[in-house]
Design a protein around this motif. Structure first.
Motif, short mmCIF file in Angstrom:
data_model
loop_
_atom_site.label_atom_id
_atom_site.label_comp_id
_atom_site.label_asym_id
_atom_site.label_seq_id
_atom_site.Cartn_x
_atom_site.Cartn_y
_atom_site.Cartn_z
N ILE A 168 40.24 40.83 39.11
CA ILE A 168 39.74 39.45 37.67
C ILE A 168 40.43 38.05 37.61
O ILE A 168 38.94 37.90 36.74
CB ILE A 168 41.60 40.32 37.05
CG1 ILE A 168 42.02 41.43 36.86
CG2 ILE A 168 41.47 39.44 35.42
CD1 ILE A 168 40.42 42.01 36.82
N LEU A 169 40.43 37.42 38.59
CA LEU A 169 40.57 35.92 38.73
C LEU A 169 39.06 35.67 38.59
O LEU A 169 38.24 34.87 37.79
CB LEU A 169 41.10 35.49 39.54
CG LEU A 169 40.97 33.27 39.97
CD1 LEU A 169 41.75 33.22 38.74
CD2 LEU A 169 41.36 33.62 40.90
N PHE A 170 38.06 36.51 39.71
CA PHE A 170 36.66 35.45 40.19
C PHE A 170 36.18 35.79 38.93
O PHE A 170 34.85 35.82 38.48
CB PHE A 170 36.93 36.19 41.61
CG PHE A 170 37.37 36.56 42.62
CD1 PHE A 170 37.21 35.45 43.36
CD2 PHE A 170 38.63 37.21 42.81
CE1 PHE A 170 38.40 34.71 44.60
CE2 PHE A 170 39.54 36.75 44.01
CZ PHE A 170 39.28 35.26 44.50
N VAL A 171 36.40 37.68 38.22
CA VAL A 171 35.36 37.81 37.05
C VAL A 171 35.55 37.26 36.33
O VAL A 171 34.87 37.01 35.18
CB VAL A 171 35.27 39.15 37.19
CG1 VAL A 171 34.63 39.92 38.06
CG2 VAL A 171 36.74 40.24 36.58
N HIS A 186 50.02 38.96 39.42
CA HIS A 186 49.74 40.09 38.99
C HIS A 186 50.10 39.80 37.52
O HIS A 186 51.31 38.92 36.91
CB HIS A 186 50.55 41.42 38.49
CG HIS A 186 51.03 42.14 37.78
ND1 HIS A 186 48.54 43.73 37.66
CD2 HIS A 186 51.08 42.84 36.80
CE1 HIS A 186 49.40 44.15 36.52
NE2 HIS A 186 50.33 43.45 35.66
N ASN A 187 49.58 39.92 35.90
CA ASN A 187 49.01 39.33 34.66
C ASN A 187 49.63 40.94 33.90
O ASN A 187 48.62 41.47 34.50
CB ASN A 187 48.57 38.30 34.81
CG ASN A 187 48.08 37.74 33.12
OD1 ASN A 187 48.12 38.45 32.41
ND2 ASN A 187 49.11 36.86 32.86
N ASP A 188 50.65 40.69 32.81
CA ASP A 188 50.63 41.72 32.60
C ASP A 188 49.02 42.38 31.75
O ASP A 188 48.92 42.82 31.27
CB ASP A 188 51.75 41.55 31.18
CG ASP A 188 53.19 41.96 32.23
OD1 ASP A 188 52.56 42.37 33.77
OD2 ASP A 188 53.79 41.53 31.83
N SER A 189 48.60 41.21 31.18
CA SER A 189 47.77 41.58 30.23
C SER A 189 46.00 41.41 30.80
O SER A 189 44.82 42.12 29.80
CB SER A 189 47.59 40.19 29.21
OG SER A 189 47.68 38.23 29.76
N LEU A 190 45.81 40.93 32.37
CA LEU A 190 44.89 40.56 32.39
C LEU A 190 44.92 41.73 33.40
O LEU A 190 43.65 42.49 34.15
CB LEU A 190 44.09 39.35 33.15
CG LEU A 190 44.50 38.04 31.46
CD1 LEU A 190 43.96 36.88 32.80
CD2 LEU A 190 42.78 38.04 31.55
#
Length: 576
Positions: A299-302, A289-293
């Motif tokens: 999310i990584l893939f898109v 988990h990333n607070d901004s993303l």
């Protein structure tokens, strides 16, 4: 870890994939070097133009190597460099390159039909209409996002303390803008000379290098100082002409010149990393988990987007490249080869960002474009290139990453809109239908709506672009599965990327929609920004679901090897 190790491992994987997996796909599907390609059977001097393999490869690579491989890889590094690297390599080899090659292959084998017309043939007319509407909406997002990037890159002004003033990089930004304009002039001269003289081999390459060097030198000597608004208008004027002029006059020669420049950029980055062999300062893995993303899945893939897999690439493969391939044996390097080279560019961008980060892992300040541009410019300076020249060259390179996609997607958007309203007998069609299918009307409408979306800003469009882009790749894969099945070709290699991309994009779009709804509920939303995003997100989801359901129904009801008759040429449906 030393970035040199990362680059070497990546290069071996990508080259090995091209030699082994790419050729295996070509043998599995079947390549006929003696077959007449659509470039010859439908030659019209506009879109269908027989072209040598290197020029088609240059067009494909420069068109698909947009902002995605640089922006996506660097942004996604917030999760750590290892997840990004793994997805770029695995996605590029087994997802992106397969999709691009498959779309090009299916189009060439079907008289150069675009993906929308392929869907009509194999899925049905409803699927075609919905897909073309999806594609057109998607092109609006791409044009808006990339045009905003380009205008921001050339912008010579900045706001500080509430006042507008010349930016520190005003001269190099202005020079890059001038180079872009001169690129257009020299590209048209290059195209005209090539058309008349029919240069090949070293003569053609030499002429292209001379035109490229002349544009670079002229732009550096005469920087054009202008603000973002002015550059936005200039950008849209350029892509209008790129969308309507013949391929041989502007698009193909400019792509060839841009590819020469990209080769210099990639070589500079690779040599710089080789000589300096800096340490990868970004963390290996920061968590799920990333607070901004948000969460690593999806999310990584898109976010990585074009560096691993992109639906936009298939629009280029079937919309423009398939109409210019002069020999089927060129399809492997154009479809599969261009994608693995783009994946290598994403790896280089990741390594440059890793080298620019602080020793404690803190990422370098600035946008992904600025981080990459400043990093590679530093490498050029290390080799004795004056800083101003290095900055001008790299600013032009990173803007060209977006510009070359812009002119391609503007043409594809125009053609998608035309095909959306076209019928078999356009000569006797209703006046309103002929108006909507007109080359100039469809181009202007597409660009005007895209211009409106630029008011949202690149950073607000990019998350939605990434999700829509990956969903588009899934829709293309469904169509390819049907095509391969009914023509008796193997399609098992398409199912893993299809299933995974459907899961990724569905999750991402739902999360984005929920976030926008929450923003409206909390009173933190602005209609022009979040409102337009929500409307487009809902449209994309509804269209995507309908297309997927309809396509899967056709797939399971179709019979293997049921298409035995040769494809009948269909010139009346092709947009010019």
């Amino acid at each position: 870890m030393n970035v040199l190790v990362i680059i070497l491992i990546s290069a071996v994987c990508l080259v090995g994939a091209y030699v082994l997996y790419g050729r295996w796909l070509a043998n599995k599907w079947g390549i006929d070097p003696r077959a007449k390609t659509p470039a010859y059977t439908h030659e019209d001097g506009q879109d269908y133009v027989p072209t040598d393999g290197w020029t088609v490869f240059s067009h494909q690579f420069s068109s698909i190597a947009g902002a995605g491989p640089v922006t996506g890889a660097i942004q996604a590094a917030a999760f750590g460099w290892l997840p990004v690297l793994l997805w770029v390599l695995l996605g590029g080899i087994f997802f992106g390159a397969v999709t691009d090659f498959g779309a090009l292959y299916a189009s060439v084998k079907n008289e150069g039909k675009s993906m929308g017309l392929l869907i009509e043939k194999y899925i049905g007319k409803l699927g075609r209409k919905l897909f073309l509407l999806f594609c057109w909406l998607f092109t609006l997002l791409v044009i808006a996002a990339f045009a905003d990037m380009v205008a921001g890159t050339f912008n010579a002004y900045e706001t500080a303390g509430g006042a507008t003033q010349l930016a520190a990089a005003a001269r190099s930004n202005g020079a890059a803008g001038s180079i872009s304009l001169l690129f257009i002039v020299f590209a048209m001269a290059y195209g005209l000379i090539q058309k008349r003289m029919h240069f090949t081999g070293w003569k053609k390459t030499g002429l292209g290098l001379i035109c490229t060097a002349a544009a670079l030198a002229g732009g550096m000597l005469t920087p054009l100082i202008a603000g973002k608004e002015a550059w936005t208008y200039i950008t849209f004027i350029y892509i209008f002409f790129a969308a309507v002029l013949p391929m041989w006059l502007l698009k193909q020669p400019r792509d060839a010149m841009t590819t020469y420049m990209f080769i210099g950029m990639i070589a500079g980055a690779a040599l710089g990393l080789l000589v300096a062999h800096p340490t990868m300062n970004l963390p290996v893995f920061t968590g799920f988990h990333n607070d901004s993303l948000g969460n690593l899945f999806p999310i990584l893939f898109v976010t990585v987007a074009c560096g691993a897999v992109s639906g936009f690439h298939s629009l280029v493969s079937s919309g423009t490249s398939s109409k210019t391939v002069s020999n089927e044996r060129d399809m492997l390097k154009v479809g599969y080869g261009a994608m693995v080279l783009e994946s290598l560019l994403a790896v280089l961008a990741l390594c440059v960002a890793g080298a620019a980060a602080a020793a404690d892992g803190t990422p370098a300040a600035g946008t992904p474009f600025q981080i990459f541009s400043n990093g590679v410019a530093g490498f050029f300076e290390m080799f004795g290139v004056p800083l101003y020249i290095a900055q001008c060259f790299m600013t032009m390179c990173v803007s060209a990453l977006a510009l070359t996609s812009l002119d391609a997607v503007a043409r594809i958007g125009r053609m998608s809109f035309q095909e959306l309203f076209s019928v078999d007998d356009m000569a006797n069609a209703a006046p309103w239908r002929r108006l909507l299918c007109g080359k100039y009307f469809s181009t202007v409408l597409t660009l005007v709506l895209s211009f409106v979306l630029t008011r949202i800003g690149y950073s607000n469009i990019w998350p939605l672009f990434g999700s829509a882009n990956q969903l588009l790749s899934a829709l293309v894969l469904v169509t390819l599965c049907v095509f391969m099945k009914v023509t008796g070709r193997s399609n098992k290699m398409l199912f893993p990327p299809l299933v995974i991309m459907l899961c990724v994009t569905a999750t991402a779009l739902v999360q984005r929609t929920v976030g926008l709804v929450k923003a409206f509920s909390a009173g933190n939303a602005v209609f022009l920004v979040e409102g337009l995003q929500l409307i487009i997100a809902l449209l994309l989801m509804v269209l995507g679901v309908i297309i997927v359901v309809n396509s899967l129904r056709v797939y399971f009801s179709s019979k293997r090897n049921s298409e035995t008759r040769p494809t009948v040429p269909n010139k009346t449906r092709t947009a010019s």
